[in-house]
Design an enzyme around this catalytic site. Structure first.
Site, PDB file in Angstrom:
ATOM      1  N   TYR A 158      31.695  42.801  32.359  1.00  0.00           N
ATOM      2  CA  TYR A 158      31.837  42.670  33.815  1.00  0.00           C
ATOM      3  C   TYR A 158      31.363  43.918  34.565  1.00  0.00           C
ATOM      4  O   TYR A 158      31.780  44.138  35.712  1.00  0.00           O
ATOM      5  CB  TYR A 158      33.287  42.346  34.172  1.00  0.00           C
ATOM      6  N   PHE A 168      38.783  44.405  42.484  1.00  0.00           N
ATOM      7  CA  PHE A 168      39.529  43.645  41.476  1.00  0.00           C
ATOM      8  C   PHE A 168      39.074  43.918  40.038  1.00  0.00           C
ATOM      9  O   PHE A 168      39.553  43.280  39.105  1.00  0.00           O
ATOM     10  CB  PHE A 168      39.465  42.146  41.777  1.00  0.00           C
ATOM     11  N   ARG A 177      37.644  24.047  37.301  1.00  0.00           N
ATOM     12  CA  ARG A 177      38.564  24.975  37.970  1.00  0.00           C
ATOM     13  C   ARG A 177      39.590  24.227  38.821  1.00  0.00           C
ATOM     14  O   ARG A 177      40.751  24.634  38.908  1.00  0.00           O
ATOM     15  CB  ARG A 177      37.771  25.994  38.785  1.00  0.00           C
ATOM     16  N   GLU A 179      23.947  37.460  28.890  1.00  0.00           N
ATOM     17  CA  GLU A 179      25.347  37.182  28.512  1.00  0.00           C
ATOM     18  C   GLU A 179      25.445  36.475  27.158  1.00  0.00           C
ATOM     19  O   GLU A 179      26.370  36.735  26.390  1.00  0.00           O
ATOM     20  CB  GLU A 179      26.019  36.351  29.610  1.00  0.00           C
TER      21      GLU A 179
HETATM   22  P1  GDP Z   1      32.458  33.585  39.343  1.00  0.00           P
HETATM   23  O1  GDP Z   1      30.994  33.847  39.105  1.00  0.00           O
HETATM   24  O2  GDP Z   1      32.696  32.266  40.040  1.00  0.00           O
HETATM   25  O3  GDP Z   1      33.300  33.694  38.069  1.00  0.00           O
HETATM   26  O4  GDP Z   1      33.019  34.688  40.347  1.00  0.00           O
HETATM   27  P2  GDP Z   1      32.632  36.251  40.528  1.00  0.00           P
HETATM   28  O5  GDP Z   1      31.428  36.589  39.702  1.00  0.00           O
HETATM   29  O6  GDP Z   1      32.584  36.510  41.991  1.00  0.00           O
HETATM   30  O7  GDP Z   1      33.908  37.006  39.947  1.00  0.00           O
HETATM   31  C1  GDP Z   1      34.089  37.180  38.564  1.00  0.00           C
HETATM   32  C2  GDP Z   1      35.529  36.903  38.226  1.00  0.00           C
HETATM   33  O8  GDP Z   1      36.359  37.897  38.824  1.00  0.00           O
HETATM   34  C3  GDP Z   1      36.109  35.586  38.773  1.00  0.00           C
HETATM   35  O9  GDP Z   1      35.780  34.471  37.977  1.00  0.00           O
HETATM   36  C4  GDP Z   1      37.602  35.877  38.768  1.00  0.00           C
HETATM   37  O10 GDP Z   1      38.180  35.760  37.476  1.00  0.00           O
HETATM   38  C5  GDP Z   1      37.629  37.351  39.168  1.00  0.00           C
HETATM   39  N1  GDP Z   1      37.819  37.518  40.614  1.00  0.00           N
HETATM   40  C6  GDP Z   1      36.995  37.141  41.617  1.00  0.00           C
HETATM   41  N2  GDP Z   1      37.508  37.460  42.827  1.00  0.00           N
HETATM   42  C7  GDP Z   1      38.710  38.055  42.553  1.00  0.00           C
HETATM   43  C8  GDP Z   1      39.727  38.631  43.369  1.00  0.00           C
HETATM   44  O11 GDP Z   1      39.640  38.641  44.599  1.00  0.00           O
HETATM   45  N3  GDP Z   1      40.823  39.163  42.726  1.00  0.00           N
HETATM   46  C9  GDP Z   1      40.940  39.159  41.350  1.00  0.00           C
HETATM   47  N4  GDP Z   1      42.041  39.697  40.784  1.00  0.00           N
HETATM   48  N5  GDP Z   1      39.994  38.632  40.564  1.00  0.00           N
HETATM   49  C10 GDP Z   1      38.904  38.094  41.144  1.00  0.00           C
END
Ligand code: GDP
Ligand code: MG
Length: 143
Positions: free
Chosen positions: A50, A58, A103, A127
């Site tokens: 990540y 976060f 989800r 990945e």
């Molecule tokens: P994705 O591509 O839909 O998985 O979303 P992102 O790439 O934006 O974020 C990666 C992951 O980070 C998400 O799947 C969530 O598990 C986590 N995440 C995203 N936004 C938040 C947040 O506002 N707070 C927290 N604690 N985790 C978040």
């Protein structure tokens, strides 16, 4: 190359015993499982995976979540894989995810959202290689 994506069944969904149901949705949607493993991510591995989010507020919570128990990375194959898989899993926040998506069905919140999906063909390649060796990705559907 637009036929591959990386899925991860995240620790919350593994803990909740949804591995089978999630894989069923994935395969019923026409994806083939190219490679799969169940593993416990270390903090270093989760941080590296990540790394693109390291400036996000976060990031530490995300690393803690992803190391909270075993997860299941899965290399998937299908035409238009990245887009079709993201459609199948729905929005990051289950409150905004469409009915019937992974989800919507299995995520608890935006943070604890059951599954990962690559966001581009280039990242899918990176990945998949992050979790699987060339040997593990060898053609597993011989004629
Ligand atoms: P994705 O591509 O839909 O998985 O979303 P992102 O790439 O934006 O974020 C990666 C992951 O980070 C998400 O799947 C969530 O598990 C986590 N995440 C995203 N936004 C938040 C947040 O506002 N707070 C927290 N604690 N985790 C978040
Ligand atoms: Mg993402």
């Amino acid at each position: 190359m637009n036929n591959k994506t990386l899925a991860i069944i995240k620790p919350d969904a593994v803990r909740d015993n949804y591995i089978g149901e999630i894989i069923t949705l994935i395969t019923k949607a026409g994806f083939k499982v190219k490679a799969m493993k169940m593993m416990q991510l270390t903090t270093d591995v989760a941080k590296a995976f990540y790394a693109v989010h390291k400036e996000r507020p976060f990031y530490n919570d995300l690393v803690e979540y992803m190391t909270s128990g075993p997860c299941v990375p899965i290399a998937l194959e299908k035409e238009n894989a990245v887009e079709d898989y993201r459609k199948l899993i729905g929005a990051t926040d289950p409150a905004e995810a469409a009915e019937g998506t992974v989800r919507k069905l299995y995520a608890k919140s935006k943070a604890f959202n059951a599954v990962h999906g690559s966001d581009s063909d280039a990242n899918a390649e990176i990945e998949i290689s992050f979790f699987f060796s060339k040997e593990e990705l060898i053609n597993n559907y011989p004629a």
